[in-house]
Design a protein around this motif. Structure first.
Motif, short mmCIF file in Angstrom:
data_model
loop_
_atom_site.label_atom_id
_atom_site.label_comp_id
_atom_site.label_asym_id
_atom_site.label_seq_id
_atom_site.Cartn_x
_atom_site.Cartn_y
_atom_site.Cartn_z
N UNK A 14 6.19 6.56 -0.58
CA UNK A 14 5.82 6.34 -1.98
C UNK A 14 4.49 5.59 -2.03
N UNK A 15 3.54 6.19 -2.71
CA UNK A 15 2.22 5.59 -2.80
C UNK A 15 2.26 4.30 -3.62
N UNK A 16 1.76 3.22 -3.02
CA UNK A 16 1.60 1.98 -3.75
C UNK A 16 0.14 1.84 -4.15
N UNK A 17 -0.57 0.97 -3.46
CA UNK A 17 -2.00 0.84 -3.72
C UNK A 17 -2.83 1.83 -2.90
N UNK A 18 -2.20 2.52 -1.97
CA UNK A 18 -2.91 3.51 -1.18
C UNK A 18 -3.75 2.89 -0.07
N UNK A 19 -4.49 3.74 0.62
CA UNK A 19 -5.25 3.30 1.79
C UNK A 19 -6.42 2.39 1.45
N UNK A 20 -7.15 2.72 0.39
CA UNK A 20 -8.46 2.09 0.20
C UNK A 20 -8.48 0.93 -0.79
N UNK A 21 -7.31 0.46 -1.20
CA UNK A 21 -7.26 -0.69 -2.11
C UNK A 21 -6.58 -1.87 -1.42
N UNK A 22 -7.07 -3.05 -1.71
CA UNK A 22 -6.52 -4.27 -1.13
C UNK A 22 -5.15 -4.53 -1.73
N UNK A 23 -4.17 -4.77 -0.86
CA UNK A 23 -2.81 -5.04 -1.31
C UNK A 23 -2.58 -6.51 -1.59
N UNK A 31 13.56 7.74 7.56
CA UNK A 31 12.60 6.70 7.19
C UNK A 31 11.67 6.36 8.35
N UNK A 32 12.22 6.24 9.55
CA UNK A 32 11.39 5.92 10.72
C UNK A 32 10.37 7.01 10.98
N UNK A 33 10.79 8.26 10.88
CA UNK A 33 9.86 9.37 11.09
C UNK A 33 8.79 9.42 10.01
N UNK A 34 9.15 9.03 8.79
CA UNK A 34 8.16 8.99 7.70
C UNK A 34 7.08 7.95 8.01
N UNK A 35 7.48 6.79 8.53
CA UNK A 35 6.49 5.77 8.90
C UNK A 35 5.62 6.27 10.04
N UNK A 76 0.83 -1.20 0.00
CA UNK A 76 0.00 0.00 0.00
C UNK A 76 0.87 1.26 0.00
N UNK A 77 1.99 1.19 0.70
CA UNK A 77 2.95 2.29 0.74
C UNK A 77 4.36 1.72 0.86
N UNK A 78 5.33 2.49 0.38
CA UNK A 78 6.74 2.16 0.54
C UNK A 78 7.44 3.38 1.11
N UNK A 79 8.50 3.15 1.88
CA UNK A 79 9.21 4.25 2.53
C UNK A 79 10.69 4.12 2.25
N UNK A 80 11.29 5.19 1.74
CA UNK A 80 12.72 5.20 1.46
C UNK A 80 13.50 5.92 2.54
N UNK A 81 14.80 5.71 2.54
CA UNK A 81 15.65 6.41 3.50
C UNK A 81 15.96 7.84 3.04
N UNK A 110 -0.21 -2.57 4.10
CA UNK A 110 1.15 -3.07 4.02
C UNK A 110 2.12 -1.93 3.73
N UNK A 111 3.07 -1.71 4.63
CA UNK A 111 4.08 -0.66 4.47
C UNK A 111 5.43 -1.33 4.32
N UNK A 112 6.09 -1.07 3.20
CA UNK A 112 7.40 -1.66 2.93
C UNK A 112 8.48 -0.61 3.14
N UNK A 113 9.43 -0.91 4.01
CA UNK A 113 10.59 -0.05 4.18
C UNK A 113 11.67 -0.55 3.23
N UNK A 114 12.13 0.33 2.35
CA UNK A 114 13.04 -0.07 1.29
C UNK A 114 14.43 -0.28 1.87
N UNK A 115 14.94 -1.50 1.76
CA UNK A 115 16.26 -1.85 2.26
C UNK A 115 16.25 -3.25 2.86
#
Length: 200
Positions: free
Chosen positions: A112-121, A149-153, A102-107, A133-138
């Motif tokens: 980064x918007x994936x499927x967003x809040x209202x769509x099934x991942x 990255x932690x503050x973004x999450x 649903x979202x990805x987070x970079x350092x 689902x939130x993916x931290x890149x790394x």
């Protein structure tokens, strides 16, 4: 500050103790700066159009944290490229309809918007319809994401609460809590509760 830790029964005891010690030191050194995160839209990172979409009702009661198990990214351009690569892998190799998260987070400190809040991942079998689902890149088996990255999450979770995307009693879990996997990495796993503690 006392940070409650999650138990990982799949990790040997001596390794657990090592990560516990590292986690307390690192979490205390990371400043918590909450605010609306910078969200990079799908069009901004160059997403492909999904083959299909499945919508769900909000709010949801679960947040599942992943890591990409790839090299980290520290700039806008490198993170956009990494997200495009993840989407291509999910759509071309896994044959999914879109990027799974649903979202990805970079350092670089951006979300980064994936499927967003209202769509099934497509990130955690059996939990996709009721979780974000939130993916931290790394790769966070032996290191934690940086402070940006932690503050973004934390900011994303706070936004989800304030906008009614997440229930007030939502559960924050690692992928390994709901499936047989080492994701989101041993070190990241042990600071998950601190992310919720500081955002809720």
């Amino acid at each position: 500050m006392v940070v409650p830790l999650l138990e990982n029964r799949n990790t040997p005891h001596h390794t657990n103790m090592f990560y516990v010690q590292v986690t307390f030191i690192c979490v205390l050194l990371v400043p918590c700066v909450l605010g609306d995160p910078t969200i990079v839209s799908r069009s901004e990172w160059g997403a492909r159009s999904p083959r299909s979409r499945s919508y769900r009702r909000l709010p949801v009661s679960e947040v599942i944290i992943h890591h990409s198990d790839t090299p980290s990214c520290y700039t806008s351009s490198s993170c956009k490229a990494r997200v495009r690569s993840i989407q291509n892998h999910h759509m071309n190799t896994n044959r999914w309809s879109d990027i799974g998260y649903n979202f990805l987070v970079g350092e670089d400190g951006r979300v980064y918007e994936g499927r967003g809040w209202n769509k099934v991942g497509a990130h955690a079998r059996g939990y996709n319809s009721r979780s974000v689902g939130i993916c931290m890149i790394g790769d966070f088996m032996s290191s934690i994401p940086n402070g940006a990255a932690l503050n973004a999450v934390r900011g994303l979770l706070a936004m989800g609460l304030s906008q009614g995307k997440l229930t007030s009693y939502y559960r924050l879990r690692g992928h390994s809590d709901v499936g047989a996997t080492s994701c989101p990495g041993s070190t990241l796993y042990y600071i998950l509760s601190s992310l919720k503690l500081l955002s809720a």
